[in-house]
Motif scaffolding. Structure first.
Motif, PDB file in Angstrom:
ATOM      1  N   ALA A 133       0.815  -1.212   0.000  1.00  0.00           N
ATOM      2  CA  ALA A 133       0.000   0.000   0.000  1.00  0.00           C
ATOM      3  C   ALA A 133       0.851   1.265   0.000  1.00  0.00           C
ATOM      4  O   ALA A 133       0.484   2.274  -0.596  1.00  0.00           O
ATOM      5  CB  ALA A 133      -0.923   0.006   1.207  1.00  0.00           C
ATOM      6  N   SER A 134       2.033   1.196   0.616  1.00  0.00           N
ATOM      7  CA  SER A 134       2.877   2.396   0.674  1.00  0.00           C
ATOM      8  C   SER A 134       3.807   2.527  -0.529  1.00  0.00           C
ATOM      9  O   SER A 134       4.496   3.523  -0.668  1.00  0.00           O
ATOM     10  CB  SER A 134       3.698   2.392   1.960  1.00  0.00           C
ATOM     11  N   LEU A 135       3.842   1.544  -1.405  1.00  0.00           N
ATOM     12  CA  LEU A 135       4.734   1.582  -2.566  1.00  0.00           C
ATOM     13  C   LEU A 135       4.475   2.783  -3.481  1.00  0.00           C
ATOM     14  O   LEU A 135       5.427   3.463  -3.883  1.00  0.00           O
ATOM     15  CB  LEU A 135       4.636   0.275  -3.349  1.00  0.00           C
ATOM     16  N   PRO A 136       3.246   3.109  -3.820  1.00  0.00           N
ATOM     17  CA  PRO A 136       3.034   4.314  -4.651  1.00  0.00           C
ATOM     18  C   PRO A 136       3.536   5.596  -3.978  1.00  0.00           C
ATOM     19  O   PRO A 136       4.053   6.482  -4.640  1.00  0.00           O
ATOM     20  CB  PRO A 136       1.526   4.360  -4.868  1.00  0.00           C
ATOM     21  N   ASP A 137       3.412   5.663  -2.663  1.00  0.00           N
ATOM     22  CA  ASP A 137       3.911   6.848  -1.954  1.00  0.00           C
ATOM     23  C   ASP A 137       5.424   6.951  -2.065  1.00  0.00           C
ATOM     24  O   ASP A 137       5.973   8.038  -2.288  1.00  0.00           O
ATOM     25  CB  ASP A 137       3.504   6.795  -0.482  1.00  0.00           C
ATOM     26  N   ILE A 138       6.100   5.816  -1.930  1.00  0.00           N
ATOM     27  CA  ILE A 138       7.568   5.819  -2.028  1.00  0.00           C
ATOM     28  C   ILE A 138       8.008   6.197  -3.438  1.00  0.00           C
ATOM     29  O   ILE A 138       8.917   7.001  -3.620  1.00  0.00           O
ATOM     30  CB  ILE A 138       8.127   4.437  -1.611  1.00  0.00           C
ATOM     31  N   VAL A 139       7.357   5.650  -4.434  1.00  0.00           N
ATOM     32  CA  VAL A 139       7.693   5.977  -5.820  1.00  0.00           C
ATOM     33  C   VAL A 139       7.461   7.459  -6.085  1.00  0.00           C
ATOM     34  O   VAL A 139       8.290   8.126  -6.708  1.00  0.00           O
ATOM     35  CB  VAL A 139       6.882   5.100  -6.800  1.00  0.00           C
TER      36      VAL A 139
END
Length: 163
Positions: free
Chosen positions: A28-34
């Motif tokens: 779930a946090s992957l788009p935020d990191i990208v």
């Protein structure tokens, strides 16, 4: 002799089955990191708007020092033009413009205007000359820079064995 009792297949399955807890990684946090990485590179990257029109192979140097105040540096490139239509002799180029030897003083004045008034006398001219440019031309550029009161001159070089 007692008869052996064979376990039924259903009993075997019950014994073997274990409750496995699946360890899932939350994405779930992957788009935020990208997005954060993209934003970071957009903010920190510099875009080179003007492509050099001269070919410059930097000469090697034994001793190299770095300049801390990069905002004070204005760059002149000297080398043979990339486009054969312009000519084959070494020319002076800066920020999308060809500069004649007699126009260097005007260029210095224009570059000083881009600096805050308190830093105008601290402007550093970085001369990025091709290693095959004649030293006479480099000396003429130095003379013109001195006449225009641009006394801090750096020569961009590459370190021996590297860039």
């Amino acid at each position: 002799m007692q008869p052996t009792v064979k376990p039924k297949e259903n009993d075997m399955k019950k014994i073997k089955t274990k409750t496995r807890s699946k360890a899932e990684i939350s994405t779930a946090s992957l788009p935020d990191i990208v997005f954060l990485l993209l934003f970071f590179f957009m903010v920190t990257a510099t875009i080179r708007t003007v492509d050099d029109q001269v070919e410059v192979t930097q000469p090697q140097a034994e001793a190299i020092s770095k300049v801390d105040q990069k905002t004070l540096i204005r760059e002149l490139a000297v080398g043979p033009p990339k486009d054969a239509l312009v000519g084959s002799e070494a020319r002076i180029y800066s920020e999308g413009k060809w500069i004649k030897m007699e126009d260097i003083a005007q260029w210095v004045m224009e570059q000083k205007q881009t600096l805050p008034e308190s830093q105008r006398d601290q402007m550093i001219v970085m001369l990025r000359a091709d290693e095959y440019v004649k030293m006479g031309m480099v000396a003429d550029i130095q003379t013109e820079l001195r006449k225009a009161d641009a006394r801090k001159i750096l020569y961009r070089t590459r370190q021996q064995g590297g860039q």
